[in-house]
Each structure stands twice: as C-alpha cells, then as structure tokens.
Enzyme design. Structure first.
Site: not given
Length: 195
Positions: A12, A35, A38
């Site tokens: 990912s 992050r 994500h």
C-alpha cells in the site's frame, strides 16, 4: 521492539509513493503525511495538511519519553496502537455553553497537566476548549471533522502558535488523527533525540 509491517501495508505504501512523491519531505513530516494519506486513501491530504518538522521533532521525543497522550473520543483511542491514551468523554457532561467533548478535555487536562500530546479527531468543540487551557502541549494533532466548526477550530489552532498538526479543509476524523500519532509512534528514536 521493532514493529512488524505486514506485506499488504508495505505494498500500500509502495503504491502511495508511486502516485505521490514525498521524498523531499523531512522524515517525521513525511511519516505523518504518508500515514494520514494511507489511512484515508486520500492524496489531497498532501496539500491540505499543515505541519512543521520543527514541531514534530520535540513532540516525537516527548512521545517516546512517555508523555501522556490525550484523545477526544474512544474512536481515536482505538486507532492508536502501541500506546495507552487518556479519554475522559465517559466522565463528561454537557451544560449551557459547554459540550460534553469540551468538558472531557477539561477533565483530561486536570488529570495529565502540561506537556501531553493531544489528539483530536472528532469534536471541534474539544479543540476549541483545549485552546482556552494553559495546556503547554508537546503537540496538538487537531483534525476534527465536520461542516460546523471544524475548519474554524483548526484555523484557530494554527493561529495559536502551539506545536500542531492540522489541515485546512473540513475533512479529518478519528482515523486520520490516530494515523498522525501512529506515524510518530512508529518512527524510531534517532541518536540526536537521545542526547
């Protein structure tokens, strides 16, 4: 103890980096930006987030030295891995001019005092209340979501001069707020921070 990263997470992040070049960002800024993106699968956070490496470095050190982590709601707490948090929402009440979320922030401040990391991902009134306190935070992750007060509370956070991670738009939420803190948790302590 090093964190074991699952192959799906590795892939990912590889795909995220193939779509967005973050290599120019300083290390902690890059970690937080990636992050958060994500967690929401939303590349727009790259231009929406407002943060500074100069704020993240001391916050990272404080976090790894054991500074308390305060959250506005249990959903944020549930998303923070590898760390206990303080959430006083269950103990809070609402009243004239004070939401339950704002009261929870007051209660949490009474418990932890100055120097904590504050992670607000749900209630703009929680962030507004924090700004009225003399909390002297290590960092405020202010990413509440919503059409009423979210953008305004984040603007007030930026204007306060407190060390912060925020964003300009109305979007945010528990997942992205927890992701921002997790980014700092997952980064090892550098030799410079142990001096």
């Amino acid at each position: 103890m090093n964190r074991i990263v699952h192959p799906i997470e590795q892939e990912s992040f590889r795909r995220l980096r193939a779509r967005l070049d973050t290599s120019h960002l300083p290390p902690l800024t890059r970690a937080v930006v990636e992050r958060v993106i994500h967690s929401a699968a939303d590349l727009e956070y790259a231009s929406d987030l407002v943060l500074a490496e100069a704020d993240l470095v001391p916050a990272h050190a404080a976090l790894h030295a054991g500074a308390p982590v305060v959250v506005d709601v249990e959903m944020v707490a549930a998303g923070i891995t590898r760390r206990e948090t303080v959430c006083r929402l269950k103990d809070a009440t609402s009243g004239p001019g004070l939401t339950r979320s704002a009261h929870a922030i007051r209660l949490a401040y009474e418990e932890v005092g100055p120097g904590a990391l504050w992670v607000i991902g749900c209630a703009p009134t929680a962030l507004e209340e924090l700004l009225t306190l003399d909390a002297d935070p290590a960092l405020v992750i202010g990413l509440p979501v919503g059409f009423v007060g979210a953008a305004e509370s984040k603007a007030a956070l930026r204007e306060s001069g407190l060390p912060a991670v925020s964003n300009v738009s109305e979007k945010g939420g528990s997942a992205v707020a927890a992701a921002a803190l997790n980014a700092l948790l997952y980064q090892p302590i550098s030799p410079e921070e142990t001096l």
